[in-house]
Structure formats: structure tokens, C-alpha cells
Write a protein that holds these residues in place. Sequence first.
Motif, short mmCIF file in Angstrom:
data_model
loop_
_atom_site.label_atom_id
_atom_site.label_comp_id
_atom_site.label_asym_id
_atom_site.label_seq_id
_atom_site.Cartn_x
_atom_site.Cartn_y
_atom_site.Cartn_z
N ARG A 188 54.78 140.91 -49.10
CA ARG A 188 53.41 140.73 -49.60
C ARG A 188 53.12 139.29 -50.00
NH1 ARG A 188 54.95 145.70 -51.86
NH2 ARG A 188 53.61 147.47 -51.27
N GLY A 236 54.06 146.52 -46.79
CA GLY A 236 53.08 146.70 -47.85
C GLY A 236 51.70 147.00 -47.33
N ARG A 237 51.45 146.73 -46.05
CA ARG A 237 50.19 147.14 -45.47
C ARG A 237 50.30 148.58 -45.01
NH1 ARG A 237 48.60 142.08 -41.42
NH2 ARG A 237 48.33 140.49 -43.02
#
Length: 777
Positions: free
Chosen positions: A127, A221-222
Motif C-alpha cells: 500500500r 490491498g486493492r
Amino acid sequence: MGSAPLLSIVMPVFNDEATVASSLQSALRQTVHDIEIICVDDASTDGTAAVIERLAARDPRVRLIRQETNRSAFQSRRTGILAARAAYVLFLDGDDELVADAAKKALAKADASGADLVGFGVTVVERDGRTGGAYESRLQPPHRSLDGTAVLSGLFPIGKAAQGQLWRYLFRTRLLRDAYALLPDDLMLARVNDLPLMFLTAALATTYVSIDDKLYRYHFGRGGSGHVVDTVERAEFYASAIRSIDSIGPAVHELAGTGADGLLLLDTYASARLSMIGHVCFQLIERSDSAVLDAALAHLHTLAPAHDIVIAAARFYPATLKTLKFHATWHGIGDRPVRSILLTTSTLRTGGVSAVLASQARYLLDAGFRVTIVARKSGSDRDVVPAGAAFVELAGRDLVERLDEWAEICRAHEVDVVIDHQILYTPHWPEYALMARAEGASTIGWVHNFVGRPIYDGNDRLSLIERCSNTLAELVVLSPLDVAYFKLRGVTHTVYVPNPPSPLLLESLSHPVARTPPAGRIELVWWGRLDQHTKQVRELIEVGVQLRRLSVDFRLKVIGPDWDHMTAKKFNREAHRRRVGDHVVAVGPLRGARLIDAIDAADAFVSTSIIEGFQLTIAEAQARGLPVFMYELPWLTLAQHNEGIVAVPQADARGLARQIADLLDHPERYTALSRASVEAAERTSSFDFAELYRGVVTGTLPPGFSPEPTLADARELLGLMVFFAERSRGRGRANGSDASVGARLWKSATPVGKAALRRLPGLRPVANRAKKWLHGS
């Protein structure tokens, strides 16, 4: 439509408006121009489709296929693969990117090798933009080349965490279509929708090669990765990964039935499935809010058997067991018939816990139960195993292997109830209890010492028992005061049960010994292990010193094996240094007739223990008519209402010596004490132990064995906890570590005070004094 492109890039997208343009541009920038990019929109509710349409209008290599309803990325990929015109496929998610020469390098390797699968490296972008972490290392190609069944076993090694990311490979298109053909057309997978397809593809592939180049940029994290589990709904989403791996079970069995290596395929699938269960358990534990965790784990148990969850956690994510055992729900023994009992300890030897276990086994056999004894370590004395009981010694090298063995033993012996005699001495008993429960067996924990023992030792065993008490159907202790402690701490399923009589005790009661008062020299005896920590054998020397100062003619014979740092040689050397070596003598261990002869040659038994659970030597001595002189152990059921015992405060060696000396002047007192000793021993052995243990293993003990705590109990417990903390603090000072010991003792000793104050507010003045003293440590 013209000739087929060299490569099809399949992009499943859903609500990727913020990132899809970047992803699609990375595909369009490929140095190989002759490609097609098939974007399958899974009914996005944002502007994802519009972004793709704008790019498609500028470049005809981009195709958009819309799904009218959300059918999961698994179905989107199916749609894309069926629409693909190239012989090879790369996958690209709508929030990741391909490097510019990904197609060129992957296709070149495929053309040169003719492989079904080409693996390549991956860059993981965190991130904060960092790359090169541990996860990235795990995603790099594990092998240069694989052929035949080695493709599956190499990409999904048994016993290793399964990795099924599709974007790590270039695929032969036909292979993907064959894999999808094995599955229902309407199958939708909400979570982990790539691993099932990857597993089947690896099972069908005949060749695999790899290159080290990092061709894919994965953004951690996406999408659905790395999120906090803050609701039950999100927990259910994470846990649905188990349904994904389960969905290919029928296809795997179909393939296994048609190939020569069906067993390898089934074993590999079983490992991958357990890996996924372990991964889900790990994610739920690592990412769940505390308010959600219990519900999340409860839901997990609706998707996988408890046995699989425990094994998966132990094999792939062992750290999760530390949490899993703290979130078990309590299950009693239940109403089903109990026929088979498993008794377990560390090693089976003579004396101590092993003697209790062996005697218990005999009573359970007499009560009609099947009995299996399991030693968790090697080195047992198999002669101790009673006739009629089965014996098993675990051979596993680590906890995971031993848990596997444990499960197999529970199945093979059809175990209904486990009695674990080691919960005060080992940290891993909750894992065994969880595994036994997974196999349908309840576990009863048996505590063999007073509840203050962990505080005296300065360890966290009490906290472990309390926090993991729900893994136990029942907790058995040795006194009503122990029951009071655990009930004050919220462990309501606690009972107390006396330990069974030893063969020596029973034989002695069947052949009573007539005692006459000592005249002239008084013969004293002590037997046990030469343990300074709990039995305080050096205090026996101090008692001898005090008897000599009182001019008493005596001899004290100390019988027992060397233990820890105390040996008979060291003991005798110290006795000589204190000038009582001719009167206080350690003679080593004696057994059988030699021990009985030594007992019968004595006039009284002396005990200086600081802590015991059920000091059987007291009952054995009394059974042969010996009066008992001891330091106070107020919780000890053997010592309560026992007129054959003379007790003085702890460490009062002079007071104990005076009481012994008094016998020489009052022969009638000796006779009364001896008679009372025999009566006390008879009471100790008067229980119907077969029926008592039947009540334990069936959960039908009378309520009197589980009394409710009283104000007097709480007051006594507080005083005893302070006492043992003080003694432990003294050892810490002697070792130069008083500060750390004091901090540990404050943490250990105060929980009972807090619990007592909640239920019994009148104890606050006593608790305040205890708190002040403990802080002073």
C-alpha cells in the motif's frame, strides 16, 4: 475476424473504475502488438465499463463483454477463456499491471519449450509503494521445469501452503477450457476463485517451465485482499474460500479415477484443501476485530469439520492454534453412552502422577470401560500398564505429527472421553483437547496439585487453564478450595475428586500394624522424591537440628530417589555440616518389602512439604499406624478432620520438633494419634472409586463434589496466594531477579482477588493488604 492473435489477455473486472485504465494501458503497451484484450465486466455498478469502452474505441484489440448479473470472477474468466482466439492466455486483474515485455518473454519461453504452463516472477506492490517483501519472495517460480505428474506436485507440494494465483502463469488456452469443462457451468465462487482453476489446470498439464523475469505487478490491498474483518458478513466472505476449494472435489475424484496417479492427485488435493482451511482460519484470527472473532470462528466450523480445522491450523499456520484454543465453546460430556476412556500423561513411570493414572485405569476397567493409556513422550515403563489396558506411545517428532497420531488413536480406539493428567505441567494440552473433540471425544483435565502451584513456580499455567477451560468438558481438582478458586475465575465446570489409594495403602489396611509408644530413641521416617522445590527436604535437616537442640534421641531415615538438584549424597553432606549427619540420613530409594520394613521400623512420619495436591505418603504412613507430623497444608483434604496429624505453620521446624519430642513424655498421646491415623486412612480409601470415576467420565457426580465458593474460601485463597507469591519472591531474590519475579507474581496472584471481590465485596480490606504487599515485591 482475420488470423488469430498470438496472445489473449483475459481481464475479469468488477467496480475497478479507479484502476482499470492503468491496468488496461499496461496491456496495450505490450511490445508484442498482435494480442487481444478481453475485458469481462461482472455487472459493475460504477463507471468501469465506460472506461473500457473509451479505450476500446481507440484500440480494436480491446473487447468488452458484459455480464448482466454478478457471477464472480470465476465465471468472468470462463467467459473470457471461451471467447479467446489465441493459443495462449495471460490473466490480468483490473487493479494490477503487466510489464511492457511480459507477452514477449512469456511467449518466447512457450514457443521454445512447447510447455503447457510458463511461470514467471511477480512484483508485489504494498500500500505504501514498497516492493520486495516476504510475500513477493513466496510468489517467485519454485522450479525451472516440471513434467507429467511432477507439474501438480511441484506447483502444489503436499504439506506446503497452496498458491493458486492465475496471474503468475502463461497458459495454453486449450488446457484452461479442459479444466473448466470439469466443473458445473453455473459454478460461482465469491472468494479465492483462482486456486480451484489453477489446481485443475496443473493436474491436466504435462509440461511446465519458468523464467525469473518479474512480468506482473500485483497491488496488495486493492480489491479483496488485506482488509480488516470488522463484520460477520466480511468474515463469511473470507470463509467462503473453503467452498471454493470444496467445489472442485468431484472433479478431482473424477480425474483420480481415470489416471494412474489417482492417489497422488487425491493426496495433493487433500493437502491443498487443508491449506485453504488453515489460511482462512489464519485470516480470520489475524484480521478480525475482537467483537467479530467468536462469530467468525463459529461460522468457520459450519464450513469445515473441527478435525480439519485443527489439523489445518497445526500443519500450515501453527501460530493460529494459540488463538483457536482460546475461542472454543464449552461442550459437556453429553448424554451419549461412554464406553472407551483414554488416559494420558507425559511418560508412564512408578509413583507420582503415573501411579494415580495406573490406579485410575484399574478402577475404570473394573467399572466396565475400555481403557487406553497414551504416553506423549518416550521412556515409559510398560510394566506399570494394568492388565486389560491398551498402551500407546506417541512417536511424532513435533506437535503436528503428534496431533495426527492423537486423532488416529481416538478413532482407532473409539475414544469417548479423554482424561488428561498433564494440564498443570504442559502448555499444549488444549491442542490435544481440541483434536479429541474433533474426533468426538470429550476431555477431562486432571489437576494434580494445589491451585497455588503455578504462582509458587512463577509460571502462567493458571492463566492457560482458565483461558482454555472451554476445551475441557470438566476440570477435576483435588480439594474444595481448588474448586472455589476456579469457580471464582468463571470455570464453573469444576469438581473435586480424591486420588485413589495406592497398592501400599490398600495392602497396609488389610494387614494392620500394632503400634506401641516409642521408648528411648524415636524413629522417624520420610519417603518421596528428594525434591527441594515442593517437598523442602532440607527442612528435614532443620527439624533434626531442632530435635538435637531439644536433646531428643532420634533418627530420621530419608527414603527416595535423587531429584533435580538434590541427591542423597548432597543431602547427607549438608546434614553432616549441620552436625546431625548421624541422626538424619538419606538412604536412597527403597521399594516393596524393603520400604514397608523401613516404615514399620519407624514411630512417626515427618513431612515438610510446602505445597501438595494429594500427598499419598501421608495416607500410606497412616495406614500403617504412624502418626504424622507436618507443616500446614490447609487445603489438603487428607489433613482435614484428621486426628492422626499434628500440623504446625510452614517453616516452623522448632515447633515441629517440640511436637515430636512431646510424644516421648506422653505415650498415651502416641497411642491416640496412631489409632486416629488408621481411622483416617480407612476413610481415605472408603470411597467406591469405580463408581466415583464412572460419575466423572459420565458427568454425573453428585453436586457435593462441586461446592459453591464462600467468603471463607476466598479469604483463605487470598492469603495463600500471597504466601506462595512471597515464597516465590524469595527464590527470585536469591537468584538476583527479584524485580521481574515481583512483576510476574503481581500478574499471577491478583486474578483470584479480582474475581473474589466481584462475587464477595466484603473481602476488599484483605485484598487491599495483599495488593500493597505484592506491589512491594
